[in-house]
Design a protein around this motif. Sequence first.
Motif, PDB file in Angstrom:
ATOM      1  N   ARG A  43     -53.755 -31.731 -23.296  1.00 42.87           N
ATOM      2  CA  ARG A  43     -52.486 -32.476 -23.381  1.00 42.87           C
ATOM      3  C   ARG A  43     -51.343 -31.644 -22.842  1.00 42.87           C
ATOM      4  O   ARG A  43     -50.523 -32.127 -22.052  1.00 42.87           O
ATOM      5  N   SER A  52     -53.884 -37.636 -21.466  1.00 35.34           N
ATOM      6  CA  SER A  52     -52.823 -38.402 -22.119  1.00 35.34           C
ATOM      7  C   SER A  52     -53.225 -38.675 -23.559  1.00 35.34           C
ATOM      8  O   SER A  52     -54.366 -38.426 -23.971  1.00 35.34           O
ATOM      9  N   SER A  53     -52.293 -39.222 -24.336  1.00 37.34           N
ATOM     10  CA  SER A  53     -52.611 -39.550 -25.728  1.00 37.34           C
ATOM     11  C   SER A  53     -53.733 -40.575 -25.797  1.00 37.34           C
ATOM     12  O   SER A  53     -54.629 -40.481 -26.645  1.00 37.34           O
ATOM     13  N   ASN A  54     -53.709 -41.552 -24.892  1.00 36.19           N
ATOM     14  CA  ASN A  54     -54.757 -42.576 -24.906  1.00 36.19           C
ATOM     15  C   ASN A  54     -56.104 -42.039 -24.413  1.00 36.19           C
ATOM     16  O   ASN A  54     -57.155 -42.514 -24.854  1.00 36.19           O
ATOM     17  N   ARG A  86     -57.418 -40.517 -27.506  1.00 32.71           N
ATOM     18  CA  ARG A  86     -57.796 -41.549 -28.466  1.00 32.71           C
ATOM     19  C   ARG A  86     -59.081 -42.265 -28.038  1.00 32.71           C
ATOM     20  O   ARG A  86     -59.886 -42.661 -28.885  1.00 32.71           O
ATOM     21  N   ARG A 116     -55.955 -47.670 -28.570  1.00 31.93           N
ATOM     22  CA  ARG A 116     -54.877 -47.165 -27.730  1.00 31.93           C
ATOM     23  C   ARG A 116     -53.524 -47.524 -28.324  1.00 31.93           C
ATOM     24  O   ARG A 116     -53.403 -48.483 -29.084  1.00 31.93           O
ATOM     25  N   GLY A 148     -48.924 -44.582 -24.491  1.00 33.33           N
ATOM     26  CA  GLY A 148     -49.806 -43.422 -24.606  1.00 33.33           C
ATOM     27  C   GLY A 148     -50.485 -43.023 -23.324  1.00 33.33           C
ATOM     28  O   GLY A 148     -51.362 -42.149 -23.349  1.00 33.33           O
ATOM     29  N   ASP A 149     -50.115 -43.650 -22.189  1.00 29.22           N
ATOM     30  CA  ASP A 149     -50.758 -43.323 -20.917  1.00 29.22           C
ATOM     31  C   ASP A 149     -49.988 -42.291 -20.100  1.00 29.22           C
ATOM     32  O   ASP A 149     -50.396 -41.968 -18.979  1.00 29.22           O
TER      33      ASP A 149
END
Length: 420
Positions: free
Chosen positions: A372, A378-380, A383, A390, A394-395
């Motif tokens: 990250r 990315s966050s997604n 996840r 998602r 978050g992208d």
Amino acid sequence: MGKPRTANDLLAADQARSQRSAEARAHPSSASANWASIFGGSPTSSGVQVTPESSLQASSVYGCVSVIAGTVATLPLHVYRRLPGGGRERAVDHPLYSVLHDAPNDLLTSCEFREMMQAHLCLRGNAYARIVRDQSGTVAALRPVHPDRVSVFRKADAITYSVQDESGPQEIFTPETMLHVRGLGPDGVLGYSPITLARNAIGLSIATENHGAKFFSNGAKPSGVLETPGNLSEAQLKSLREHWEKMHSGPENAGKMAILNGGMKYAGVSMSNDDAQFLETRKFQIPEIARIFRVPLHKIQDMSGATFSNIEHQAIEFVTDCIRPWAVKWEQRLNTALLTRAERREYFIEFSLDALMRGDTTSRYTAYRVGREGGWLSSNDIRDLENLNRIEGGDSYMQPLNFTRLGDFQSDKPDNTPTV
């Protein structure tokens, strides 16, 4: 002494047994009563008849086959669509997606189908399934065929499959209508049967298990003789044998005191289990069989070589050295047999090994933080890897502010400013 049999000789024998077994299934009246000669060939050096089915009596064989088949069966298997930018997405709208991911036919789930096919590969070196297509040519179902019912013929570069139906008639299939996943083999047509090649090691394992069972069944002491000063009649011998076996046979009578009368004496005549290195032989056969299937010992509940510091690495080695080669064989055969050449430019079939390669929670979260902060996750993305839903926004990807490309830095100092 005859000429040693080579691997090609064993493969030819396997093909001949497959043909004989198919004929025996089709014509039961002409089948020999000696089924072992049809399915297993000659006995092993230990005197034990080893066939793919009887080999499962060895707990280490069953453990290796079940852990490999179960792992391959439960791996996520998806059809993917290639995206223009180089990425990919699951092609859930492709007709083949539900066949591979959910159920290949009306009787089996995807997990059951792959587990059975992988077990055939581990035991016989080959796995077969009929490819059923609809009127448009799209794959509608996969129906497994037992390897003992299949004979493979090669003429030049053409391969045909002769399948002996249970009711008697034979059917001929081409590679376009038969999914054939093969293991290691000499000619690209058939795979070796691991059970045939390793029959002596497996036979010794079964023999030691049988010896242990008979040892406790016949009494927890080595066999011996009862000596009497005189001759006994047939009736007296029968009565003495029945009384002795009743009192001293079976594990529940182990260590029980024997009372002899009439001048009778007991004399042991067998080697002890320690002298015969019985326990050492049984223990040695476990890694010997695990070596055949490339399965780490801890995967079949032998923790003798596992420690707290190496168990995770051994689990990763199981994935990279054992499961991954099987997964690649499956993927390449599924892609070439089920997708047309034109479809392969847009779609591909692939297993996901990520779940097997995951470390503990602390290690995963540390790796996620590095990805990250480094800007490639990315966050997604994270996840998705953790099987979480998602989130909106978050992208986006982070960019470290204290990094720049080499040569892009502009100094505020004049060129003639001396450096210290």
